[in-house]
Write an enzyme that holds these catalytic residues in place. Structure first.
Site, PDB file in Angstrom:
ATOM      1  N   SER A  10       0.845  -1.168  -0.010  1.00 43.08           N
ATOM      2  CA  SER A  10       0.091   0.142  -0.147  1.00 43.08           C
ATOM      3  C   SER A  10       1.117   1.081   0.236  1.00 43.08           C
ATOM      4  O   SER A  10       0.734   1.996  -0.790  1.00 43.08           O
ATOM      5  CB  SER A  10      -0.868  -0.050   1.176  1.00 43.08           C
ATOM      6  OG  SER A  10      -0.157  -0.200   2.550  1.00 43.08           O
TER       7      SER A  10
ATOM      8  N   ASN B 128      -2.744 -11.363   3.542  1.00 42.91           N
ATOM      9  CA  ASN B 128      -2.090 -11.020   4.431  1.00 42.91           C
ATOM     10  C   ASN B 128      -2.004  -9.720   5.015  1.00 42.91           C
ATOM     11  O   ASN B 128      -1.884  -9.389   6.133  1.00 42.91           O
ATOM     12  CB  ASN B 128      -0.665 -11.351   4.104  1.00 42.91           C
ATOM     13  CG  ASN B 128       0.597 -10.727   5.282  1.00 42.91           C
ATOM     14  OD1 ASN B 128       0.548 -11.195   6.220  1.00 42.91           O
ATOM     15  ND2 ASN B 128       0.902  -9.530   4.820  1.00 42.91           N
TER      16      ASN B 128
ATOM     17  N   TYR C 271     -10.445  -5.596  15.582  1.00 45.55           N
ATOM     18  CA  TYR C 271      -9.414  -6.323  15.266  1.00 45.55           C
ATOM     19  C   TYR C 271      -9.864  -7.929  15.444  1.00 45.55           C
ATOM     20  O   TYR C 271      -9.623  -8.933  14.346  1.00 45.55           O
ATOM     21  CB  TYR C 271      -7.965  -6.336  15.745  1.00 45.55           C
ATOM     22  CG  TYR C 271      -6.705  -7.205  15.256  1.00 45.55           C
ATOM     23  CD1 TYR C 271      -6.105  -6.755  13.970  1.00 45.55           C
ATOM     24  CD2 TYR C 271      -6.275  -8.333  15.704  1.00 45.55           C
ATOM     25  CE1 TYR C 271      -4.943  -7.445  13.512  1.00 45.55           C
ATOM     26  CE2 TYR C 271      -5.060  -8.884  15.184  1.00 45.55           C
ATOM     27  CZ  TYR C 271      -4.679  -8.543  14.137  1.00 45.55           C
ATOM     28  OH  TYR C 271      -3.516  -9.296  13.663  1.00 45.55           O
TER      29      TYR C 271
ATOM     30  N   LYS D  54     -10.601 -10.600  12.403  1.00 47.92           N
ATOM     31  CA  LYS D  54      -9.663 -11.866  12.339  1.00 47.92           C
ATOM     32  C   LYS D  54     -10.747 -13.245  12.651  1.00 47.92           C
ATOM     33  O   LYS D  54     -10.582 -14.373  11.975  1.00 47.92           O
ATOM     34  CB  LYS D  54      -8.831 -12.116  13.195  1.00 47.92           C
ATOM     35  CG  LYS D  54      -7.595 -10.886  12.953  1.00 47.92           C
ATOM     36  CD  LYS D  54      -7.156 -11.072  11.482  1.00 47.92           C
ATOM     37  CE  LYS D  54      -5.886 -10.171  11.193  1.00 47.92           C
ATOM     38  NZ  LYS D  54      -5.357 -10.468   9.813  1.00 47.92           N
TER      39      LYS D  54
HETATM   40  P1  NAI Z   1       2.960  -5.430   9.247  1.00 46.36           P
HETATM   41  O1  NAI Z   1       2.465  -4.113   9.696  1.00 46.36           O
HETATM   42  O2  NAI Z   1       4.488  -5.357   9.325  1.00 46.36           O
HETATM   43  O3  NAI Z   1       2.396  -5.766   7.695  1.00 46.36           O
HETATM   44  C1  NAI Z   1       1.124  -5.501   7.455  1.00 46.36           C
HETATM   45  C2  NAI Z   1       1.301  -5.454   5.797  1.00 46.36           C
HETATM   46  O4  NAI Z   1      -0.015  -5.202   5.273  1.00 46.36           O
HETATM   47  C3  NAI Z   1       2.127  -4.352   5.400  1.00 46.36           C
HETATM   48  O5  NAI Z   1       2.827  -4.590   4.515  1.00 46.36           O
HETATM   49  C4  NAI Z   1       1.150  -2.962   4.940  1.00 46.36           C
HETATM   50  O6  NAI Z   1       1.667  -2.267   3.960  1.00 46.36           O
HETATM   51  C5  NAI Z   1      -0.055  -3.990   4.318  1.00 46.36           C
HETATM   52  N1  NAI Z   1      -1.291  -3.391   4.397  1.00 46.36           N
HETATM   53  C6  NAI Z   1      -1.889  -2.774   5.390  1.00 46.36           C
HETATM   54  N2  NAI Z   1      -2.833  -1.955   5.231  1.00 46.36           N
HETATM   55  C7  NAI Z   1      -3.111  -2.415   3.612  1.00 46.36           C
HETATM   56  C8  NAI Z   1      -3.972  -2.290   2.709  1.00 46.36           C
HETATM   57  N3  NAI Z   1      -5.199  -1.272   3.077  1.00 46.36           N
HETATM   58  N4  NAI Z   1      -3.874  -2.618   1.523  1.00 46.36           N
HETATM   59  C9  NAI Z   1      -2.811  -3.406   1.166  1.00 46.36           C
HETATM   60  N5  NAI Z   1      -1.749  -3.633   1.924  1.00 46.36           N
HETATM   61  C10 NAI Z   1      -1.777  -3.017   3.441  1.00 46.36           C
HETATM   62  O7  NAI Z   1       2.290  -6.384  10.134  1.00 46.36           O
HETATM   63  P2  NAI Z   1       2.501  -7.947  10.250  1.00 46.36           P
HETATM   64  O8  NAI Z   1       2.459  -8.473  11.549  1.00 46.36           O
HETATM   65  O9  NAI Z   1       3.432  -8.482   9.192  1.00 46.36           O
HETATM   66  O10 NAI Z   1       0.860  -8.596   9.764  1.00 46.36           O
HETATM   67  C11 NAI Z   1       0.808  -9.172   8.596  1.00 46.36           C
HETATM   68  C12 NAI Z   1      -0.596  -9.977   8.855  1.00 46.36           C
HETATM   69  O11 NAI Z   1      -0.480 -10.938  10.019  1.00 46.36           O
HETATM   70  C13 NAI Z   1      -1.676  -9.106   9.119  1.00 46.36           C
HETATM   71  O12 NAI Z   1      -2.782  -9.432   8.530  1.00 46.36           O
HETATM   72  C14 NAI Z   1      -1.709  -9.257  10.780  1.00 46.36           C
HETATM   73  O13 NAI Z   1      -3.074  -8.893  11.107  1.00 46.36           O
HETATM   74  C15 NAI Z   1      -1.372 -10.623  11.004  1.00 46.36           C
HETATM   75  N6  NAI Z   1      -1.019 -11.018  12.114  1.00 46.36           N
HETATM   76  C16 NAI Z   1       0.176 -10.506  12.808  1.00 46.36           C
HETATM   77  C17 NAI Z   1       0.528 -11.018  14.045  1.00 46.36           C
HETATM   78  C18 NAI Z   1       1.656 -10.286  14.768  1.00 46.36           C
HETATM   79  O14 NAI Z   1       2.189 -10.822  15.988  1.00 46.36           O
HETATM   80  N7  NAI Z   1       2.567  -9.787  14.012  1.00 46.36           N
HETATM   81  C19 NAI Z   1      -0.279 -11.888  14.800  1.00 46.36           C
HETATM   82  C20 NAI Z   1      -1.253 -12.305  14.326  1.00 46.36           C
HETATM   83  C21 NAI Z   1      -1.939 -11.925  12.914  1.00 46.36           C
END
Ligand code: NAI
Length: 251
Positions: A41, A94, A159, A163
């Site tokens: 994004s 993701n 959130y 999920k």
């Molecule tokens: P992050 O914040 O590093 O990555 C999130 C990604 O989603 C980023 O690349 C961001 O640019 C993208 N993004 C956000 N809004 C967007 C949109 N409107 N359109 C397109 N892209 C968009 O976070 P992380 O930790 O890598 O998260 C990845 C996934 O894993 C998410 O769905 C998060 O909810 C899930 N998750 C993460 C956990 C954690 O402990 N880090 C635990 C459980 C789930």
């Protein structure tokens, strides 16, 4: 040549694939031989860097800016894959955001915004890719949920609703397309060190770590390894499942 039990020569689309867990999944799929479409994004540079790393693994990689909260952008992401590679074998939803706060003070806007990206975004992407996958009679869809959607988490009503919604949506769509060679599964990560969790206080991190039987935070690669399996041909008889990759948090 398509190998029977790998994802070599498959095309994978990863939303939010430039950073954190999405980046690790992108690299894991590239390492298996998949060409990748990396959606981002805002993180253009990170997306281009990830694409270079994928190309160094011998696959093709393209980046595409797009907000999954926009139906038009989701169509653009899918069109990019179609134009560059002619198909989508693997879709990883993701992209995700948090806007934490206690319910009593949470605005409806913050509630809706999280639903719109995390839940409706995945719906938009699955819908945009549906025709291509159904025609090909093949697909692997992996939706990133969270242990918050299973266990709940104070300060995350928005959130965890998004999920938990991912899980119901995954199971329903899995039933719709199971007979067409398409699997739809969810991964529920536990606590993983990324930008998303960077804002947490040391105290909050220690409290969460105390609930992890494996006694360590997850690495993005822990999630990517599970995603690579669900994206492969080896997982063809697994659909509608939620795989917790959480060091045992959810047992
Ligand atoms: P992050 O914040 O590093 O990555 C999130 C990604 O989603 C980023 O690349 C961001 O640019 C993208 N993004 C956000 N809004 C967007 C949109 N409107 N359109 C397109 N892209 C968009 O976070 P992380 O930790 O890598 O998260 C990845 C996934 O894993 C998410 O769905 C998060 O909810 C899930 N998750 C993460 C956990 C954690 O402990 N880090 C635990 C459980 C789930």
């Amino acid at each position: 040549m398509k190998k029977d039990n790998a994802a070599a020569n498959d095309t994978a689309v990863i939303t939010g694939g430039a950073r954190g867990i999405g980046r690790a999944i992108t690299l894991a799929l590239a390492a298996k031989g998949c060409d990748v479409v990396i959606n981002y994004s805002g993180s253009k540079e990170a997306a281009e860097e990830t694409a270079k790393e994928c190309e160094a693994l011998g696959v093709r990689a393209v980046t595409v800016q797009g907000n999954v909260a926009s139906e038009e952008d989701c169509a653009k992401i899918v069109e990019t894959a179609k134009k560059e590679f002619g198909k989508i074998d693997i879709l990883v939803n993701n992209a995700g955001i948090t806007r934490d706060g206690l319910l009593m003070t949470m605005s409806e806007e913050d509630f809706q915004a999280v639903l719109d990206v995390n839940l409706v975004g995945a719906f938009r992407m699955m819908k945009a890719a549906a025709r291509m996958m159904i025609r090909a009679r093949y697909g692997r869809i992996i939706n990133i949920s969270s242990v918050s959607g299973i266990m709940g988490n104070p300060g995350q009503t928005n959130y965890s609703a998004s999920k938990a919604g991912i899980i119901g949506m995954t199971k329903s769509y899995a039933k719709e397309v199971a007979a067409r060679g398409i699997t739809v599964n969810a991964i529920a990560p536990g606590f993983v060190k990324t930008d998303m969790t960077d804002a947490m206080t040391e105290k909050a991190i220690e409290t969460i770590k105390a609930e992890i039987p494996a006694a360590r935070a997850g690495e993005p690669e822990d999630i990517a390894n599970a995603a690579a399996f669900l994206a492969s041909r080896d997982s063809g008889y697994i659909t509608g499942q939620v795989l917790c990759v959480d060091g045992g948090m959810c047992m």
